[in-house]
Design an enzyme around this catalytic site. Structure first.
Site, PDB file in Angstrom:
ATOM      1  N   LYS A 150      -3.046  -3.348  -9.239  1.00 55.14           N
ATOM      2  CA  LYS A 150      -2.828  -2.072  -8.554  1.00 55.14           C
ATOM      3  C   LYS A 150      -4.096  -1.232  -8.672  1.00 55.14           C
ATOM      4  CE  LYS A 150       0.447   1.836  -8.636  1.00 55.14           C
ATOM      5  NZ  LYS A 150       1.649   2.365  -9.329  1.00 55.14           N
ATOM      6  N   ALA A 158      -2.179   4.249  -4.159  1.00 56.54           N
ATOM      7  CA  ALA A 158      -2.795   2.988  -4.575  1.00 56.54           C
ATOM      8  C   ALA A 158      -2.382   1.861  -3.646  1.00 56.54           C
ATOM      9  CB  ALA A 158      -2.390   2.657  -6.015  1.00 56.54           C
ATOM     10  N   GLN A 159      -3.090   0.750  -3.782  1.00 60.98           N
ATOM     11  CA  GLN A 159      -2.711  -0.467  -3.081  1.00 60.98           C
ATOM     12  C   GLN A 159      -2.652  -1.607  -4.100  1.00 60.98           C
ATOM     13  OE1 GLN A 159      -5.892  -0.356  -0.240  1.00 60.98           O
ATOM     14  NE2 GLN A 159      -7.179  -1.785  -1.394  1.00 60.98           N
ATOM     15  N   VAL A 160      -1.829  -2.605  -3.805  1.00 61.01           N
ATOM     16  CA  VAL A 160      -1.596  -3.695  -4.749  1.00 61.01           C
ATOM     17  C   VAL A 160      -2.108  -5.008  -4.174  1.00 61.01           C
ATOM     18  CG1 VAL A 160       0.134  -4.949  -6.093  1.00 61.01           C
ATOM     19  CG2 VAL A 160       0.426  -2.503  -5.653  1.00 61.01           C
ATOM     20  N   ALA A 193       0.854  -1.190   0.000  1.00 63.05           N
ATOM     21  CA  ALA A 193       0.000   0.000   0.000  1.00 63.05           C
ATOM     22  C   ALA A 193       0.884   1.232   0.000  1.00 63.05           C
ATOM     23  CB  ALA A 193      -0.922   0.004   1.223  1.00 63.05           C
ATOM     24  N   ALA A 194       0.600   2.151  -0.914  1.00 62.12           N
ATOM     25  CA  ALA A 194       1.378   3.382  -1.025  1.00 62.12           C
ATOM     26  C   ALA A 194       0.450   4.579  -0.903  1.00 62.12           C
ATOM     27  CB  ALA A 194       2.136   3.402  -2.349  1.00 62.12           C
ATOM     28  N   SER A 195       0.952   5.748  -1.263  1.00 69.09           N
ATOM     29  CA  SER A 195       0.192   6.982  -1.065  1.00 69.09           C
ATOM     30  C   SER A 195      -0.980   7.116  -2.020  1.00 69.09           C
ATOM     31  CB  SER A 195       1.121   8.191  -1.222  1.00 69.09           C
ATOM     32  OG  SER A 195       1.775   8.137  -2.477  1.00 69.09           O
ATOM     33  N   ASP A 225      11.794   7.360 -10.148  1.00 64.11           N
ATOM     34  CA  ASP A 225      11.571   7.053  -8.735  1.00 64.11           C
ATOM     35  C   ASP A 225      12.234   5.727  -8.343  1.00 64.11           C
ATOM     36  OD1 ASP A 225      10.594   7.478  -6.201  1.00 64.11           O
ATOM     37  OD2 ASP A 225       8.614   6.647  -6.606  1.00 64.11           O
TER      38      ASP A 225
END
Length: 544
Positions: free
Chosen positions: A185, A169-171, A165-167, A317
């Site tokens: 995603k 989206a989540q996978v 889970a990121a800022s 990134d």
């Protein structure tokens, strides 16, 4: 007829409202998409020179139009029925009561079943919409449990608990019907509108700071951030970036880009091949697998150097979570590159100048560095390029990657004292946008090399090598004659080995000079010590 008092006291359940809102939005998008992808309802040209419309094409158009009306009507009826069900079933019940919660659960289940029937009847994009809603964690359990059967139409299994889970989206991990493992995603809803508000706030704050302190200007930073994040929110663009990178490295077995499943990808849902591996900074796992971290560091640097200097298409990134190390490949491992949302396509003129800059910095050609500084629009500040990228001053005599002498450090310290915040702001504002992306990427790569225990010389030599490749690279290599490509690459390799030999000779000379200085210093000390001993052993003459 609903009375005025009833309208005032009734409150629609927020969580259920969100679920319906998600489905209405997704269903609306699906209807628009199906209309845009399908033939127009009445594709008839009224001009005299139009091609006669055949009865077959006309009947197809009518059939498509009627189908669209039926699908839309079915969707409107389903959602309207659910809204009415919520409104009347929960009317008059206290939200704090046990009965309210029981009835709400029953209504959620009925509504979820209606939506499931809608998706199964309309098929196509509606199934995708249902799958999108199921992947969200902010919906009642009755919806997720009921609509999860839609995943079975595409997925053999779908893990509702995200593996990452990121800022934005989540996978989720899933398995397709053909047993192919995939990573799905899913973007959090409402981010585009939230981005507009947040960027406006940041812009206001940066302007406020600049108003109070004119020498502190960060507008360039806000603009760069806003552009990067806006691109990252488009998952279709991310998928295209991944495919382009895979094409650029199709002959390189050290790097692997997950395959994109376009039939399961939208602007907010991205489905890619699931690739196993550990984070690139997981040294313990590398030791267990017998993988040399220094070799991994060299591979990472060569991949990103090729992106910058040769392809001009840069992943912006490269933090450790976006690079995996898999125990597969010709050298005992391969790199898996993830998260292709932030990319920068470098201007070809800029790419060539940047290659020239690195060649000049390696060879300490100060005149060329200052000349290129004019091309980049930074003027006098170009004298700091060698310091920023190689850790040497523009007039340094030290060797590549060996740091500065004590004298150079002292001179630099005095020079930097004269710089003010106004100079730093002016420098950053004058840099081309391509340069800002490269600076950020280079900073992340330096940090990664440090974690892997590799010296910065690994980075500098990789940049030197691919800067030379970049100078001979045609922007459209597929159109080149194969023989000419081989000849050109051979020449570049020869130039690189010459440069490497030149650097090694400088190292040897520097080491020799250090040894000689050390010998002379020790010899002088020995002479002084001998003189001291002689002076103490010999009798001191007396004069009368």
């Amino acid at each position: 007829m609903i009375t005025r008092s009833a309208r005032q006291t009734f409150k629609f359940p927020v969580k259920a409202a969100k679920s319906s809102l998600y489905l209405i939005t997704a269903a609306g998008a699906a209807t628009i998409a199906s209309q845009n992808l399908g033939p127009p309802l009445f594709p008839i040209s009224l001009s005299d020179d139009s091609t006669p419309l055949t009865s077959s094409s006309f009947s197809d158009s009518v059939r498509a139009g009627l189908g669209g009306i039926a699908r839309s009507s079915r969707a409107i009826w389903t959602i309207a029925s659910s809204v009415v069900d919520y409104k009347y079933s929960l009317h008059g019940l206290s939200q704090d009561s046990e009965e309210y919660r029981r009835v709400l659960s029953e209504v959620n289940l009925r509504s979820a079943k209606r939506i499931l029937q809608l998706c199964e009847a309309n098929k196509g994009f509606y199934v995708k919409a249902g799958q999108f809603v199921t992947a969200l964690q902010r919906i009642p359990k009755e919806y997720s449990a009921t609509l999860s059967s839609l995943q079975d139409q595409v997925f053999l299994s779908f893990d509702e608990h995200p593996i990452a889970a990121a800022s934005i989206a989540q996978v989720h991990r899933a398995v397709l019907r053909d047993h192919q493992e995939v990573a799905v995603k899913v973007q959090y809803p409402g981010l585009k509108q939230q981005l507009k508000v947040d960027v406006a706030t940041m812009s206001f704050l940066s302007k406020s700071v600049a108003w109070f302190f004119p020498e502190y200007r960060f507008g360039w930073l806000v603009s760069e951030f806003a552009e990067a994040i806006a691109l990252e929110l488009d998952f279709c663009r991310e998928a295209r970036n991944a495919e382009k990178t895979a094409k650029n490295f199709k002959s390189n077995m050290v790097i692997r880009i997950p395959y994109v499943f376009w039939e399961l990808t939208t602007s907010q849902v991205l489905t890619m091949e699931f690739c196993k591996g550990s984070k690139v900074d997981d040294l313990e796992h590398m030791r267990e697998m017998g993988i040399n971290p220094i070799k991994v560091a060299k591979a990472v640097m060569e991949v990103f150097a090729e992106m910058i200097f040769v392809h001009g298409f840069l992943h912006g990134d490269p933090h450790p979570g976006n690079i995996l190390v898999s125990p597969e490949g010709p050298h005992g491992f391969c790199l898996v590159l993830l998260d292709h949302g932030i990319y920068k396509e470098l201007d070809q003129g800029f790419r060539q100048d940047y290659c020239e800059l690195w060649k000049a910095m390696i060879l300490l050609d100060s005149n060329k560095i200052l000349q290129l500084g004019e091309n980049f629009g930074v003027g006098k500040y170009s004298r700091y390029f060698p310091l920023i990228f190689t850790g040497r001053t523009i007039g340094s005599k030290s060797n590549l990657g060996r740091g500065m002498s004590a004298e150079e450090k002292q001179n630099l310290k005095q020079e930097l004292k004269s710089l003010k915040m106004e100079d730093i702001s002016s420098f950053m504002e004058s840099l081309p946008p391509d340069f800002l992306t490269i600076l950020r990427t280079d900073g992340l790569l330096r940090s990664l090399l440090s974690k892997l225990g590799a010296s910065q010389r690994v980075r500098l030599l990789a940049y030197a090598k691919y800067a030379l490749y970049g100078l001979s690279h045609n922007s459209n290599p597929e159109s080149d004659n194969k023989v000419m490509m081989v000849v050109s690459r051979s020449r570049v390799s020869l130039s690189y080995f010459r440069l490497r030999f030149f650097l090694e000779v400088l190292d040897v000379l520097s080491l020799t000079e250090q040894v000689i200085r050390s010998f002379v210093k020790r010899f002088k000390q020995a002479l002084l010590s001998a003189g001291y001993l002689v002076g103490n052993l010999l009798p001191v003459p007396t004069y009368r």
